[in-house]
Every structure is written in structure tokens, then in C-alpha cells.
Design an enzyme around this catalytic site. Sequence first.
Site, PDB file in Angstrom:
ATOM      1  N   ARG A  47      23.233  12.287 -20.685  1.00 23.47           N
ATOM      2  CA  ARG A  47      24.476  12.284 -19.896  1.00 23.47           C
ATOM      3  C   ARG A  47      25.350  13.491 -20.237  1.00 23.47           C
ATOM      4  O   ARG A  47      26.277  13.819 -19.499  1.00 23.47           O
ATOM      5  CB  ARG A  47      25.244  10.959 -20.096  1.00 23.47           C
ATOM      6  CG  ARG A  47      26.486  10.847 -19.229  1.00 23.47           C
ATOM      7  CD  ARG A  47      26.976   9.399 -19.038  1.00 23.47           C
ATOM      8  NE  ARG A  47      26.813   8.561 -20.212  1.00 23.47           N
ATOM      9  CZ  ARG A  47      27.568   8.624 -21.316  1.00 23.47           C
ATOM     10  NH1 ARG A  47      28.556   9.501 -21.382  1.00 23.47           N
ATOM     11  NH2 ARG A  47      27.324   7.829 -22.332  1.00 23.47           N
ATOM     12  N   TYR A  99      36.392  16.372   5.838  1.00 23.56           N
ATOM     13  CA  TYR A  99      35.336  15.362   5.710  1.00 23.56           C
ATOM     14  C   TYR A  99      35.895  13.954   5.511  1.00 23.56           C
ATOM     15  O   TYR A  99      36.696  13.720   4.590  1.00 23.56           O
ATOM     16  CB  TYR A  99      34.420  15.743   4.535  1.00 23.56           C
ATOM     17  CG  TYR A  99      33.253  14.819   4.346  1.00 23.56           C
ATOM     18  CD1 TYR A  99      32.254  14.733   5.308  1.00 23.56           C
ATOM     19  CD2 TYR A  99      33.153  14.024   3.211  1.00 23.56           C
ATOM     20  CE1 TYR A  99      31.184  13.878   5.133  1.00 23.56           C
ATOM     21  CE2 TYR A  99      32.078  13.169   3.034  1.00 23.56           C
ATOM     22  CZ  TYR A  99      31.101  13.103   4.002  1.00 23.56           C
ATOM     23  OH  TYR A  99      30.043  12.250   3.824  1.00 23.56           O
ATOM     24  N   ASP A 170      36.445  22.951   0.695  1.00 21.21           N
ATOM     25  CA  ASP A 170      35.124  22.352   0.897  1.00 21.21           C
ATOM     26  C   ASP A 170      34.294  23.373   1.660  1.00 21.21           C
ATOM     27  O   ASP A 170      34.537  23.650   2.835  1.00 21.21           O
ATOM     28  CB  ASP A 170      35.268  21.039   1.674  1.00 21.21           C
ATOM     29  CG  ASP A 170      33.948  20.274   1.755  1.00 21.21           C
ATOM     30  OD1 ASP A 170      32.894  20.942   1.785  1.00 21.21           O
ATOM     31  OD2 ASP A 170      33.979  19.033   1.798  1.00 21.21           O
ATOM     32  N   LYS A 195      23.458  19.310   2.001  1.00 23.37           N
ATOM     33  CA  LYS A 195      23.385  19.986   3.300  1.00 23.37           C
ATOM     34  C   LYS A 195      22.626  21.307   3.163  1.00 23.37           C
ATOM     35  O   LYS A 195      21.613  21.349   2.497  1.00 23.37           O
ATOM     36  CB  LYS A 195      24.793  20.164   3.861  1.00 23.37           C
ATOM     37  CG  LYS A 195      25.697  18.921   3.689  1.00 23.37           C
ATOM     38  CD  LYS A 195      25.219  17.711   4.488  1.00 23.37           C
ATOM     39  CE  LYS A 195      25.862  16.405   4.051  1.00 23.37           C
ATOM     40  NZ  LYS A 195      27.324  16.370   4.066  1.00 23.37           N
TER      41      LYS A 195
END
Length: 372
Positions: A47, A99, A170, A195
Site C-alpha cells: 500500500r 464531469y 481535469d 480514457k
Amino acid sequence: MDTSPATRLLHANDHPEEGAPIVEPIFSTSLYRMAGAPEDAERFYGRYHSPNWTALETALGGLEDASAVAFASGLGAAHALILALGERAKRFVVARDSYFGARKLLDAMRPFGVEAVPVDCADHDAVRAALAGAPSVLWVETPSNPYLIVFDLAALGELAAAAGAPMVVDNTTATAVLQRPLDLGATACLVSLTKATSGHSDVVLGAVTSRDRALVEQLEGWRIAAGAIPGPFETWLAHRGLRTLPLRIARQSATAALVARYLAEHPRVTAVHYPGLDPRTAELAHRQMPDGCGPLLSFEVAGGAAAADALVRASRLFVAATSFGGVESSWERRARWASETAAEGLVRASCGIEEPDDLVADLEQALASLGG
Ligand SMILES: *Cc1c(COP(=O)(O)O)cnc(C)c1O
């Protein structure tokens, strides 16, 4: 040697030693040997660190002369960014058409003191007024989605700087290859690697890029503390995809511009939205994205929802799917989503890397199938 971004991307993780693997192997391990104190260890637990994250982040950050921090998804990255910037200001002045998931996340964080103030980023007076209210973060997305409106990042960056507000951009739609918000006043870029950046529709992943060292450390801290870590295999896939981003995005952008021009001439099509097509923002679009405007466009067909649904079904090449940016072209009628405020007949299309003439021929037959 000062190389171009496309070259840097391919050589970001070169290991000169004889016998070194050309590609970073997948480190599918949760543990690393550690006999001594954690402070002295380079690695100890999955982690906290992963050589696969480092390889991806080195390549991604290199594109923007910045550091990158990878997360399990774009929204995982957005969440960490809100938490980290929330230590500076909890009031987020957010582009009204950004978004949906990010706006929903900001709303969901209201019980923790986060406030979202929607604003039209084309209206600079409104942005200035919104930022003047109280210490804020400015959250912009350009080109916007699904109307592909281009906002002036340099101007917004100046407004943010004047107000002492960090600006988040973004950059998912254009990607770091086509648009460089960090050069235009952004403190951080958010990117859904899901994307075009990874580009093969085979992974969900996200990242933040920034040149603000303190912010990068906070983001790494939140990744450890909250645990939204990317898996090694997903990270490896995203890195593999990233290596061809400059090639793909150039082809996809050229095809999208061609398709947009074709649709604009078609009698069944009542409106087309693509950066550069609208004369009011064409100069800005080409100044801000000089090498292309990305794979995404939207358009409206006469006949509303029924005609748009029939069109989506009639295509042989555009896959009926949500999301965008993959090597295969895809599209959907946006208003099928309850949260969508777009026109009923609006189709959002993402151009892939198929032969452009084949896509135009497919559109021709699909539009002809609508009749009249
Ligand atoms: C998809 C998307 C996100 C969220 O990314 P996930 O990887 O799906 O979590 C954020 N911003 C934009 C613009 C997106 O298209």
C-alpha cells in the site's frame, strides 16, 4: 539531451545495465523483505509503494515536467485531490458542466465541510466574483463534456492566481499530450487514465499531476492513508497504453475533426460540437490545443431521442458504449443517463484509430438508414 514529450515517454524508464528488462516487470507482491527499521527500508508493503507505480508515474509526470501520483480510478484521484486541497480551502468553485462524478463527489463530501459553488467558466466576471467570496479552489474541465466547450485556461489561471486559489484542471479529454494546463496556471491536473491516456478500454485508473511538491506529498500520503491504490497489473497496462498515446491521440484528433466536418454538412444533423468548429472559440481552441482537439465530439440529429437511438444501433463500427478515448470508436445517446442534462437527441462519439474513411462510410450508411 532535451527530447520531445513523445520520445521522453518511451525512454522514461530506461535501465542501462546489461541484461535489464526493457519493460518493467509486474511486481505482483504485497510484501518486500525488511529486517530493519521501516525508515531505513526502500520498500516494505504494497500500500506504500510499487515499482509499477513508479514506472507509470515517471512516464506520465515526464510528459508535463511534473510529478504524477496514480490512483485506483479517476475518481479515486479526484477524492485524494479534494482531501489534499481541502487543507487549503474547502470551497470548490467548479465548472457547471464538468464531469458529473466529480460534482457528485463534491456534494457527497458536504458533511465533511466541502462546499461546491457551480460557475460558468466562460463567464470570467462570474468566476472572479465566485472566487472573491472566500478562500477557494477553482475546478475546471476543458474541453467540457458532452458539449466540448473550450475554456480559456490562461485567463482562468490568472483569475485563480489573483484570488490566491489553486486551479485544478481535469485534463482527461485532451490528455497531457494535447493540452498543458500546468504551463497555464494550474496547480494540479486530474486525469482519468481509463480514457485516452491508457486508451485500450481495458483498465480503470486515474492520476494527478502537479509541480507543487507539498501537494504531491499530501496526495501520496492520502493514497497510503485511504488506500485507493492501483493494482500492479492495471498500472502495468496503463503504462503500456501510455507509451503510444502521442500516436493514438494525433490520429484520433484528426479523425474526430474530419468526422465533425462531415457531420456538419449532413442534412439529418442539426448541430455538431467540436473544439475549433465554433468560430467564437476556434482561435482559443487552436491556441490552447495546437496539435489537435481530442477524440471526442457530439452532435444532434433531427428526430430527437428515437432517431438518435436508431442511429446508435445502425452503426457497424461505432460500438454502443459509454466512456471514450479507446482505440475503437464508440458512441452513445447521452440523455439515456438520468443525470445528463444534454439535449434528448445528442449523440456523443469517440473516434478511435480505424481508417477514417471507413468511419465516414459507416456514418453515411447509419444516417441513411434513418430514412427521410
Ligand atoms: C471518466 C472521467 C472521470 C472519472 O474517471 P474514472 O476513471 O471513471 O474514475 C473524471 N473526469 C472525466 C472528465 C472523465 O471522463
